[in-house]
Design an enzyme around this catalytic site. Structure first.
Site, PDB file in Angstrom:
ATOM      1  N   LYS A  66       0.819  -1.226   0.000  1.00  0.00           N
ATOM      2  CA  LYS A  66       0.000   0.000   0.000  1.00  0.00           C
ATOM      3  C   LYS A  66       0.852   1.275   0.000  1.00  0.00           C
ATOM      4  O   LYS A  66       0.517   2.248  -0.674  1.00  0.00           O
ATOM      5  CB  LYS A  66      -0.933   0.026   1.217  1.00  0.00           C
ATOM      6  CG  LYS A  66      -2.065  -0.978   1.148  1.00  0.00           C
ATOM      7  CD  LYS A  66      -2.991  -0.789   2.347  1.00  0.00           C
ATOM      8  CE  LYS A  66      -4.062  -1.847   2.396  1.00  0.00           C
ATOM      9  NZ  LYS A  66      -5.015  -1.629   3.501  1.00  0.00           N
ATOM     10  N   ASP A 103      -9.933   2.840   2.663  1.00  0.00           N
ATOM     11  CA  ASP A 103     -10.088   2.169   3.963  1.00  0.00           C
ATOM     12  C   ASP A 103     -10.869   3.038   4.960  1.00  0.00           C
ATOM     13  O   ASP A 103     -11.726   2.540   5.695  1.00  0.00           O
ATOM     14  CB  ASP A 103      -8.720   1.838   4.565  1.00  0.00           C
ATOM     15  CG  ASP A 103      -8.100   0.596   3.930  1.00  0.00           C
ATOM     16  OD1 ASP A 103      -8.840  -0.265   3.437  1.00  0.00           O
ATOM     17  OD2 ASP A 103      -6.856   0.495   3.938  1.00  0.00           O
TER      18      ASP A 103
HETATM   19  P1  NAP Z   1       0.263  -2.404  10.235  1.00  0.00           P
HETATM   20  O1  NAP Z   1       0.453  -1.154   9.444  1.00  0.00           O
HETATM   21  O2  NAP Z   1       1.295  -3.483  10.204  1.00  0.00           O
HETATM   22  O3  NAP Z   1       0.027  -1.968  11.781  1.00  0.00           O
HETATM   23  C1  NAP Z   1      -0.088  -2.946  12.779  1.00  0.00           C
HETATM   24  C2  NAP Z   1      -0.457  -2.261  14.112  1.00  0.00           C
HETATM   25  O4  NAP Z   1      -0.604  -3.296  15.099  1.00  0.00           O
HETATM   26  C3  NAP Z   1       0.632  -1.321  14.637  1.00  0.00           C
HETATM   27  O5  NAP Z   1       0.029  -0.274  15.363  1.00  0.00           O
HETATM   28  C4  NAP Z   1       1.419  -2.256  15.571  1.00  0.00           C
HETATM   29  O6  NAP Z   1       2.130  -1.576  16.593  1.00  0.00           O
HETATM   30  C5  NAP Z   1       0.285  -3.036  16.191  1.00  0.00           C
HETATM   31  N1  NAP Z   1       0.742  -4.304  16.762  1.00  0.00           N
HETATM   32  C6  NAP Z   1       1.127  -5.421  16.091  1.00  0.00           C
HETATM   33  N2  NAP Z   1       1.501  -6.373  16.972  1.00  0.00           N
HETATM   34  C7  NAP Z   1       1.341  -5.840  18.219  1.00  0.00           C
HETATM   35  C8  NAP Z   1       1.536  -6.329  19.546  1.00  0.00           C
HETATM   36  N3  NAP Z   1       1.982  -7.586  19.771  1.00  0.00           N
HETATM   37  N4  NAP Z   1       1.236  -5.526  20.593  1.00  0.00           N
HETATM   38  C9  NAP Z   1       0.765  -4.257  20.390  1.00  0.00           C
HETATM   39  N5  NAP Z   1       0.579  -3.730  19.158  1.00  0.00           N
HETATM   40  C10 NAP Z   1       0.838  -4.522  18.087  1.00  0.00           C
HETATM   41  O7  NAP Z   1      -1.102  -3.133   9.828  1.00  0.00           O
HETATM   42  P2  NAP Z   1      -2.462  -2.459   9.291  1.00  0.00           P
HETATM   43  O8  NAP Z   1      -2.483  -2.517   7.804  1.00  0.00           O
HETATM   44  O9  NAP Z   1      -2.650  -1.151   9.978  1.00  0.00           O
HETATM   45  O10 NAP Z   1      -3.535  -3.531   9.799  1.00  0.00           O
HETATM   46  C11 NAP Z   1      -3.848  -3.626  11.179  1.00  0.00           C
HETATM   47  C12 NAP Z   1      -5.064  -4.525  11.381  1.00  0.00           C
HETATM   48  O11 NAP Z   1      -6.199  -3.947  10.731  1.00  0.00           O
HETATM   49  C13 NAP Z   1      -4.900  -5.935  10.789  1.00  0.00           C
HETATM   50  O12 NAP Z   1      -5.531  -6.843  11.663  1.00  0.00           O
HETATM   51  C14 NAP Z   1      -5.674  -5.862   9.474  1.00  0.00           C
HETATM   52  O13 NAP Z   1      -6.209  -7.118   9.091  1.00  0.00           O
HETATM   53  C15 NAP Z   1      -6.795  -4.904   9.865  1.00  0.00           C
HETATM   54  N6  NAP Z   1      -7.344  -4.202   8.692  1.00  0.00           N
HETATM   55  C16 NAP Z   1      -8.650  -4.408   8.417  1.00  0.00           C
HETATM   56  C17 NAP Z   1      -9.234  -3.777   7.346  1.00  0.00           C
HETATM   57  C18 NAP Z   1     -10.690  -4.015   7.056  1.00  0.00           C
HETATM   58  O14 NAP Z   1     -11.118  -3.737   5.930  1.00  0.00           O
HETATM   59  N7  NAP Z   1     -11.446  -4.502   8.028  1.00  0.00           N
HETATM   60  C19 NAP Z   1      -8.488  -2.905   6.528  1.00  0.00           C
HETATM   61  C20 NAP Z   1      -7.124  -2.698   6.838  1.00  0.00           C
HETATM   62  C21 NAP Z   1      -6.580  -3.368   7.933  1.00  0.00           C
HETATM   63  P3  NAP Z   1       3.684  -1.118  16.343  1.00  0.00           P
HETATM   64  O15 NAP Z   1       3.605   0.148  15.530  1.00  0.00           O
HETATM   65  O16 NAP Z   1       4.200  -0.918  17.722  1.00  0.00           O
HETATM   66  O17 NAP Z   1       4.347  -2.247  15.601  1.00  0.00           O
END
Ligand code: NAP
Length: 280
Positions: A66, A103
């Site tokens: 992305k 999103d």
């Molecule tokens: P991303 O950019 O990789 O961000 C991941 C987030 O999760 C960061 O804030 C990270 O914190 C945090 N995190 C990961 N492991 C952690 C842990 N063990 N403890 C505390 N914080 C943790 O991913 P993203 O694209 O934003 O996606 C995040 C979630 O949203 C995923 O589950 C994805 O499937 C979901 N999502 C859903 C949709 C939908 O259409 N429903 C759309 C987009 C995303 P750090 O910064 O500290 O690493």
């Protein structure tokens, strides 16, 4: 020529997007196609540059491409440029590639569908957990919807501070240690972290301090009922799962590629729920 669209990511096997767009193609009796493409990060720039030549109308872009897409498309929307993220691309009539991020709009549409649009007038302060790509889209969408104050708490504090710079007068970064106090003021709590997904721990956040009438939303949609949402329901709070966001973020892309604005119906939702239950 039959319109062809795709979802590109790496890995991509578990994407539900082909099922969503396939449902809409069948519903509208269209001959188009929507394909799943696994493309490695090093091959992504050439893939994107070659879209028009390869005959694609456009497609969805997902993890981990992305941010690269936001840098590589010829015409990102202002919104996508600001977020630094593109999840929907399309080939314009002159062959140039345009891109947007849907999103945030998908998140708002999912909440509206679940709660009616009055939730935003009551929100006051929203608390966003996480500061990754989904958090940036959600926080900006909340600001654009007029939510007074958006607080962001993230394991990595610098990422939350960086997110707050998107709209410094409306978004504030919060230390994780200050979460309990902030919860008491939040009428909307949104999880945008990966916590709650299979193989990940549950969010270590107690909902006890949330006000009566608060809304708890999760971007995670596998499982649909995350431990966070179960805890919200157990407290009598309104809980909104991440599937609405997934379904609604898909709408603008389909409209761009296939020329019809599709509807998110109970039948579509039921179909994806059945698939998630069969193979989470
Ligand atoms: P991303 O950019 O990789 O961000 C991941 C987030 O999760 C960061 O804030 C990270 O914190 C945090 N995190 C990961 N492991 C952690 C842990 N063990 N403890 C505390 N914080 C943790 O991913 P993203 O694209 O934003 O996606 C995040 C979630 O949203 C995923 O589950 C994805 O499937 C979901 N999502 C859903 C949709 C939908 O259409 N429903 C759309 C987009 C995303 P750090 O910064 O500290 O690493």
């Amino acid at each position: 020529m039959t319109a062809r669209a795709f979802v590109v990511g790496h890995p991509i096997a578990h994407s539900r997007s082909p099922l969503i767009h396939g449902h809409w193609l069948a519903e509208h009796g269209m001959a188009g196609s929507y394909e799943r493409l696994d493309v490695l990060p090093e091959a992504f720039p050439a893939f994107l540059r070659g879209l028009a030549e390869a005959g694609w109308r456009g497609g969805n872009v997902t993890i981990p491409h992305k941010e690269a897409a936001a840098r590589l498309v010829d015409r990102p929307t202002d919104h996508a440029r600001r977020l630094g993220s593109v999840n929907t691309v399309w080939v314009e009539s002159d062959g140039r590639i345009a891109g947007d991020s849907t999103d945030g709009a998908g998140f708002l549409a999912g909440l509206d569908a679940a709660l009616g649009s009055s939730w935003s007038a009551e929100a006051g302060t929203a608390l966003v957990l996480g500061a990754g790509g989904a958090a940036r889209a959600v926080a900006m969408a909340l600001v654009e919807r007029g939510i007074e104050r958006v607080l962001v708490a993230n394991r990595t504090a610098e990422r939350a501070a960086d997110l707050a710079r998107l709209a410094p007068d409306r978004i504030g970064a919060l230390a994780v240690a200050d979460l309990p106090g902030a919860l008491a003021q939040a009428n909307l709590l949104v999880n945008t972290t990966r916590l709650g997904m299979p193989g990940e721990p549950a969010l270590p956040v107690s909902l006890e301090a949330l006000p009566e009438g608060a809304v708890v939303a999760d971007c995670v949609y596998v499982p649909l009922e995350t431990p966070l949402l179960a805890a919200a329901r157990a407290r009598g709070l309104r809980a909104v799962d991440g599937l609405g966001m997934l379904l609604h973020q898909a709408v603008p892309g389909f409209a761009r590629w296939f020329g019809v604005r599709p509807r998110v119906t109970p039948a579509l939702r039921a179909r994806i729920v059945a698939d998630l239950q069969a193979s989470p």
